[in-house]
Design a protein around this motif. Structure first.
Motif, PDB file in Angstrom:
ATOM      1  N   SER A   1       2.712   6.349  -7.597  1.00  0.00           N
ATOM      2  CA  SER A   1       3.137   7.720  -7.305  1.00  0.00           C
ATOM      3  C   SER A   1       4.309   7.735  -6.345  1.00  0.00           C
ATOM      4  CB  SER A   1       1.981   8.548  -6.734  1.00  0.00           C
ATOM      5  OG  SER A   1       1.600   8.068  -5.462  1.00  0.00           O
TER       6      SER A   1
ATOM      7  N   ASP B   1       5.635   8.160  -0.028  1.00  0.00           N
ATOM      8  CA  ASP B   1       5.667   9.552   0.413  1.00  0.00           C
ATOM      9  C   ASP B   1       6.914   9.720   1.270  1.00  0.00           C
ATOM     10  OD1 ASP B   1       4.866  12.202   0.921  1.00  0.00           O
ATOM     11  OD2 ASP B   1       3.958  11.584   2.824  1.00  0.00           O
TER      12      ASP B   1
ATOM     13  N   HIS C   1       5.020   5.572   3.970  1.00  0.00           N
ATOM     14  CA  HIS C   1       5.380   6.918   4.416  1.00  0.00           C
ATOM     15  C   HIS C   1       6.730   6.861   5.137  1.00  0.00           C
ATOM     16  CE1 HIS C   1       1.325   8.351   3.481  1.00  0.00           C
ATOM     17  NE2 HIS C   1       0.898   7.214   4.005  1.00  0.00           N
TER      18      HIS C   1
ATOM     19  N   ILE D   1       3.729   0.387  -8.020  1.00  0.00           N
ATOM     20  CA  ILE D   1       3.776   1.752  -7.501  1.00  0.00           C
ATOM     21  C   ILE D   1       3.254   2.725  -8.569  1.00  0.00           C
ATOM     22  CG2 ILE D   1       6.152   2.187  -8.247  1.00  0.00           C
ATOM     23  CD1 ILE D   1       6.537   3.732  -5.622  1.00  0.00           C
TER      24      ILE D   1
ATOM     25  N   ILE E   1       3.822  -2.458  -2.708  1.00  0.00           N
ATOM     26  CA  ILE E   1       3.827  -1.009  -2.506  1.00  0.00           C
ATOM     27  C   ILE E   1       3.138  -0.316  -3.683  1.00  0.00           C
ATOM     28  CG2 ILE E   1       5.287   1.047  -2.311  1.00  0.00           C
ATOM     29  CD1 ILE E   1       7.394  -0.736  -0.984  1.00  0.00           C
ATOM     30  N   THR E   2       2.227   0.605  -3.367  1.00  0.00           N
ATOM     31  CA  THR E   2       1.516   1.335  -4.421  1.00  0.00           C
ATOM     32  C   THR E   2       1.882   2.812  -4.473  1.00  0.00           C
ATOM     33  OG1 THR E   2      -0.369   1.638  -2.929  1.00  0.00           O
ATOM     34  CG2 THR E   2      -0.436  -0.255  -4.430  1.00  0.00           C
ATOM     35  N   SER E   3       2.402   3.371  -3.374  1.00  0.00           N
ATOM     36  CA  SER E   3       2.843   4.768  -3.399  1.00  0.00           C
ATOM     37  C   SER E   3       3.899   4.983  -2.323  1.00  0.00           C
ATOM     38  CB  SER E   3       1.678   5.738  -3.193  1.00  0.00           C
ATOM     39  OG  SER E   3       1.204   5.688  -1.861  1.00  0.00           O
TER      40      SER E   3
ATOM     41  N   GLY F   1       0.809  -1.210   0.000  1.00  0.00           N
ATOM     42  CA  GLY F   1       0.000   0.000   0.000  1.00  0.00           C
ATOM     43  C   GLY F   1       0.839   1.255   0.000  1.00  0.00           C
ATOM     44  N   ASP F   2       0.420   2.251   0.789  1.00  0.00           N
ATOM     45  CA  ASP F   2       1.092   3.536   0.851  1.00  0.00           C
ATOM     46  C   ASP F   2       2.218   3.485   1.889  1.00  0.00           C
ATOM     47  OD1 ASP F   2      -0.818   4.435  -0.942  1.00  0.00           O
ATOM     48  OD2 ASP F   2      -2.154   5.100   0.656  1.00  0.00           O
TER      49      ASP F   2
END
Length: 286
Positions: A106, A86, A65, A104, A82-84, A62-63
Motif C-alpha cells: 500500500s 505513508d 512513515h 510493498i 518495505i511493506t507500506s 515494514g511500514d
C-alpha cells in the motif's frame, strides 16, 4: 617513478572502487566515467531519518512513515523489506525512488503531484490513488497485475509503459490528453477505458489488452491513433466499440488508422449502460 602502465592501473582500480561505492549506495552505474558525477548526485541523502546505508542494506522495513515533501531519486531503491508507505505531505516522488521494493502492498501519498520515471516496482500493490497527480513519468507502475483500482483524476498524460499489465477492469482518466508509448498495454482484465479529453494515442498505447471492448473518446477534437495503438484488442477484432461524438463518426471512419475499424464506431450520445446512462461520464467505472 611509476610507469605509465602502473599509473593507468591505479586509475582503473580507482574507477572500479568509485563505481562500487556508488552502487553500494543503491544507485545503478552504467556507462563511462563521464556519467559518474551525475550518478553521485543521485545518491540519496537521509530521508526523514532513514539513512542511505540503512536503506541500501535493507534495514528499512515494514511500514515507512514520511513527513518530508520530497522523496528524491533512488531514496528507497532496492529495499525489499518495505511493506507500506505513508507519506501524507509528499508532493514529488523522484526517479527510482521506490524501485524494486517488491513487497510493498500500500502507498498513501494523497498530495503527490509529480511521479518520476521508474518510481515504483510494486507487484503486490492493489490500488493507485494519487488524486492530485498531474505528471507521471515512464514505467511508473509497470508490471503490477494486482492493481485493481486506479484514481488519477488530475493526470494529464500517461507516460510510456507507466501502467502495463495492470489488473484494472474499468479505467477512467478524466484529464488525460495523450496515451504514451506502450502506456496501457498487456492487461488481461482491462475492458472499459473512458478518455474524455484524449486527442492522441501513440505507438502501442492500448495494444494487447485482450478484453478491451469499450473505448470512449468524448473530445470534440479528433483523437489521433498510431497504426498499432489498438492492436490485439476486442475492438480491433470487431468484438467491441469506440464511442465518439456523433458529429465525428464519419470523420473517424476514414481517419488514418481508425479506418481499420470503421464498422466499430458508435455515437457517444447513444451509449447506454443498463438503460440508465446516455453518453454521460459513468461514475460507476471510476
Amino acid at each position: 617513478m611509476a610507469t605509465i602502465a602502473e599509473n593507468l592501473e591505479v586509475i582503473s582500480n580507482s574507477l572500479v572502487a568509485i563505481k562500487s561505492a556508488i552502487k553500494a549506495k543503491g544507485v545503478d552505474v552504467n556507462g563511462n566515467i563521464t556519467t559518474y558525477a551525475s550518478k553521485i548526485a543521485d545518491i540519496p541523502s537521509n530521508v526523514d531519518g532513514y539513512t542511505p546505508d540503512d536503506i541500501a542494506s535493507g534495514l528499512v522495513a515494514g511500514d515507512v512513515h514520511l513527513t518530508t515533501d520530497i522523496v528524491g531519486a533512488y531514496s528507497f531503491y532496492n529495499d525489499t523489506g518495505i511493506t507500506s508507505v505513508d507519506a501524507p505531505n509528499v508532493v514529488t516522488i523522484g526517479t527510482y525512488a521506490f524501485y524494486n521494493i517488491n513487497n510493498i502492498t500500500s502507498i498513501n501519498a494523497p498530495n503527490v503531484t509529480s511521479i518520476g520515471n521508474y518510481a515504483f516496482t510494486a507487484p503486490k500493490v492493489t490500488s493507485v490513488n494519487f488524486p492530485l497527480c498531474t505528471s507521471m513519468g515512464t514505467n511508473c507502475f509497470t508490471n503490477c497485475p494486482t492493481i485493481t483500482s486506479i484514481n488519477l483524476p488530475d493526470l494529464t498524460a500517461v507516460g510510456g509503459s507507466s501502467l502495463n499489465y495492470i489488473g484494472v477492469k474499468n479505467l477512467v482518466l478524466p484529464k488525460v490528453t495523450s496515451i504514451g508509448n506502450s502506456a496501457l498495454t498487456n492487461s488481461k482484465t482491462l475492458a472499459y477505458v473512458d478518455l474524455p479529453l484524449c486527442t492522441s494515442i501513440v505507438n502501442y498505447g492500448l495494444r494487447n489488452n485482450s478484453q478491451l471492448a469499450t473505448l470512449i473518446l468524448r473530445s470534440t477534437t479528433m483523437c489521433t491513433l498510431a497504426s498499432n495503438g489498438l492492436n490485439s484488442t476486442k475492438i480491433m477484432n470487431k468484438q467491441g466499440y469506440v464511442y465518439v461524438p456523433a458529429a465525428l463518426i464519419d470523420s473517424y471512419k476514414v481517419a488514418t488508422n481508425w479506418s481499420k475499424m470503421s464498422s466499430q464506431f458508435r455515437a457517444l450520445e447513444e451509449y447506454t449502460i443498463d438503460g440508465t446512462i446516455n453518453g454521460e461520464l459513468d461514475s460507476s467505472k471510476i
